[in-house]
Scaffold this motif. Structure first.
Motif, PDB file in Angstrom:
ATOM      1  N   LEU A  11     -14.078 -58.580  32.300  1.00 24.24           N
ATOM      2  CA  LEU A  11     -14.583 -59.641  32.070  1.00 24.24           C
ATOM      3  C   LEU A  11     -13.684 -60.817  32.016  1.00 24.24           C
ATOM      4  CD1 LEU A  11     -17.660 -60.422  31.315  1.00 24.24           C
ATOM      5  CD2 LEU A  11     -17.167 -60.234  28.955  1.00 24.24           C
ATOM      6  N   CYS A  12     -12.557 -60.664  31.544  1.00 19.30           N
ATOM      7  CA  CYS A  12     -11.508 -61.710  31.511  1.00 19.30           C
ATOM      8  C   CYS A  12     -11.059 -62.096  32.904  1.00 19.30           C
ATOM      9  CB  CYS A  12     -10.318 -61.214  30.651  1.00 19.30           C
ATOM     10  SG  CYS A  12     -10.628 -61.004  28.935  1.00 19.30           S
ATOM     11  N   LEU A  13     -10.958 -61.227  33.856  1.00 21.23           N
ATOM     12  CA  LEU A  13     -10.725 -61.575  34.957  1.00 21.23           C
ATOM     13  C   LEU A  13     -11.578 -62.219  35.770  1.00 21.23           C
ATOM     14  CD1 LEU A  13      -8.633 -58.281  36.883  1.00 21.23           C
ATOM     15  CD2 LEU A  13      -7.907 -60.712  36.612  1.00 21.23           C
ATOM     16  N   SER A  14     -12.787 -61.629  35.523  1.00 24.40           N
ATOM     17  CA  SER A  14     -13.699 -62.488  36.402  1.00 24.40           C
ATOM     18  C   SER A  14     -14.133 -63.905  36.090  1.00 24.40           C
ATOM     19  CB  SER A  14     -14.999 -61.779  36.254  1.00 24.40           C
ATOM     20  OG  SER A  14     -15.643 -61.742  35.212  1.00 24.40           O
ATOM     21  N   ILE A  30     -15.624 -57.196  40.804  1.00 29.06           N
ATOM     22  CA  ILE A  30     -14.970 -57.161  39.580  1.00 29.06           C
ATOM     23  C   ILE A  30     -15.722 -56.495  38.365  1.00 29.06           C
ATOM     24  CG2 ILE A  30     -13.314 -58.186  37.805  1.00 29.06           C
ATOM     25  CD1 ILE A  30     -12.436 -60.078  40.316  1.00 29.06           C
ATOM     26  N   LEU A  31     -16.681 -57.175  38.042  1.00 28.50           N
ATOM     27  CA  LEU A  31     -17.772 -56.686  37.177  1.00 28.50           C
ATOM     28  C   LEU A  31     -18.085 -55.399  37.195  1.00 28.50           C
ATOM     29  CD1 LEU A  31     -19.536 -60.142  36.542  1.00 28.50           C
ATOM     30  CD2 LEU A  31     -17.767 -59.112  34.986  1.00 28.50           C
ATOM     31  N   LYS A  32     -18.463 -54.911  38.696  1.00 30.99           N
ATOM     32  CA  LYS A  32     -18.968 -53.572  38.943  1.00 30.99           C
ATOM     33  C   LYS A  32     -17.973 -52.647  38.639  1.00 30.99           C
ATOM     34  CE  LYS A  32     -21.462 -51.116  42.386  1.00 30.99           C
ATOM     35  NZ  LYS A  32     -22.402 -51.092  43.181  1.00 30.99           N
ATOM     36  N   ALA A  33     -16.778 -53.010  39.169  1.00 27.59           N
ATOM     37  CA  ALA A  33     -15.499 -52.078  38.898  1.00 27.59           C
ATOM     38  C   ALA A  33     -15.333 -51.919  37.193  1.00 27.59           C
ATOM     39  CB  ALA A  33     -14.248 -52.556  39.206  1.00 27.59           C
ATOM     40  N   GLY A  34     -15.777 -52.869  36.308  1.00 27.03           N
ATOM     41  CA  GLY A  34     -15.739 -52.772  35.121  1.00 27.03           C
ATOM     42  C   GLY A  34     -16.717 -52.158  34.338  1.00 27.03           C
TER      43      GLY A  34
END
Length: 172
Positions: A11-14, A30-34
């Motif tokens: 979440l922070c990265l996205s 990125i969110l999917k990877a999270g």
């Protein structure tokens, strides 16, 4: 605990990446990877999905556009499902938790959790609030600023506080 950290990092990265072409195309990955159930979507940051560790409780369909300021509360025990090819305006809030209306010694304020489902090809205008337990049928439009407190069938045009059916959406 590890899932919560993984979710928080995603979440922070996205949210950290600027809102420009390349980053807009990879933000959903990125969110999917999270842990989020997101297909090829277009998500502008920042977004707020709470509590940490619950990205797995949100599903966003292919081709959906999510504008800035999207907020979604999806604790364990509930799911927010947004269909394919939807358009989510800025500052939209989808809530799945509400407090009891009165305080009691046993439950204090207590909470009630209910999932939310948005069908395919739904346009949700800026600043809309969708409350727990609501289902929005496919091909519907929700006007900016509406507070959706109940479910609506497909092809509904919805507006107001509380939201009400304005008319049926005559789509092909």
């Amino acid at each position: 605990m590890i899932k919560q950290i993984q979710n928080a990092i995603a979440l922070c990265l996205s949210n950290y990446f600027p809102r420009i072409g390349f980053f807009n195309r990879i933000r959903w990955k990125i969110l999917k990877a999270g842990g989020a159930g997101i297909e090829n979507s277009h998500i502008w940051a920042p977004i707020d999905i709470r509590p940490f560790g619950c990205l797995k409780n949100i599903k966003i369909g292919r081709g959906t556009f999510v504008n800035t300021g999207f907020r979604c509360g999806v604790p364990n025990g509930v799911i927010v499902e947004i269909g394919e090819n939807c358009a989510i305006g800025p500052r939209v809030s989808i809530e799945t938790v509400n407090h009891n209306l009165s305080w009691s010694e046993k439950e204090k304020w207590g909470v009630k959790k209910k999932s939310v489902k948005v069908g395919d090809r739904v346009w949700i205008g800026s600043g809309v609030i969708v409350l727990p337990g609501v289902n929005i049928g496919s091909d519907s439009v929700i006007a900016a600023g509406a507070v959706v407190t109940k479910s609506f069938p497909e092809r509904s045009i919805i507006a107001g506080v509380p939201a009400r059916l304005i008319r049926r959406n005559e789509v092909d």
